[in-house]
Every structure is written in C-alpha cells, then in structure tokens.
Design a protein around this motif. Sequence first.
Motif: not given
Length: 183
Positions: A78-93, A103-112, A114-117
């Motif tokens: 299963l190829d999940m190498s194309g999922f991109n999460y590079r913008i998250v760290d700068p946005l968090i900082n 709050p709900e959006g952060v939780a839902r973002y983290m759920k997918y 954490n599983e799509l990688n």
Amino acid sequence: MSQFVINAVWLFLGIVAGSLIQYFLNWLTFRKHRANAKRIFAVETAINRTELNKLKREIQRKKERFTAGQILDHDYFLDMSGFNYRIVDPLINTGHFHEILGPEGVARYMKYANELNVGHANNLINMLRTEDEAGRSLAFLDWLLETKVPEWEGHLGFVEECVGAANVIEQLEYSPNLQLPRS
C-alpha cells in the motif's frame, strides 16, 4: 511651565498614536499571514485528497485481484508515500494551525494524519499478509473500503471545510502554471 505641559501632552499623544498605528499594522500583517497559511494548508489538503482517492482506487483494485485469486507480491503493498504533512509544523509554530482548525479540526486532522502515512502503511501491509494467510484478506480489504476509507474521508472533509479548501482548489484549477491531479 505651560509650554512644558503642552509638549508633554503632545509627546504622550504621539506615543499613543504610534502605538495604535503599530498595533494596527501588526494586526494587518497577522491577518495576511493567516490568509496565506490557509491557502497553503488548502493546497496540502488538496494533495492529500488526491492521494486518498488514489489509495481508495488501489484498495479496490487489490480487492478485485484477491477475489480473482491473481495475487502478486506487489498486491500486498500500500503506497501512502504521497500524503503530505509538511505544512503542519510551521503552522503550529506560528499558532495558525490551531486557530484555523479549532479543537475538533485538530483532533480530526491528527486522526487521519496518524493513519495515512508510510509507517501505518507498513502496518496495514503486514495485516493484509496475515489476514491473507488466514484466508480473510477480502474481509480485511472490505473493512478498509467500508470503514477506514469513509472515516479518513470524513476527517479530511472536515479539515477541508475548516481551511476553505473548495475555494482555493477552485482557484488553483484555473491557474495556468499549476496543475493539480484529478481524482
């Protein structure tokens, strides 16, 4: 003495006016950065939507191959190498991540996220092999298609709403210099 008081009042008013102008300029800059962050986040979300659609088609093809008994070694991958999460760290900082998603959006973002990688893909590959050896590969692929994919789509859809991805993606589709892959 009165000239001293007048100068002091003008000095005070100048300081207050300068502070208000600086506050207003900082506020405008922050709003511009947040709008830019949302646009960039929407592009990343569009990339992840495209990758999720590709993953869904890939799982459906695997199910067809497993049903037909035409299983090759690469069918377990299963190829999940194309999922991109590079913008998250700068946005968090910068504080934009939590402000944009809430709050709900952060939780839902983290759920997918954490599983799509790639790491989780390796777990799913091992699970598929194990289930195939036990004769339950079709049930496992059905579980992915009927339970996990809709769950991931729901989480990603919520994040897309938070970042206003539909508007940004629509603008990007008409950009002559940028081509987003179609699902």
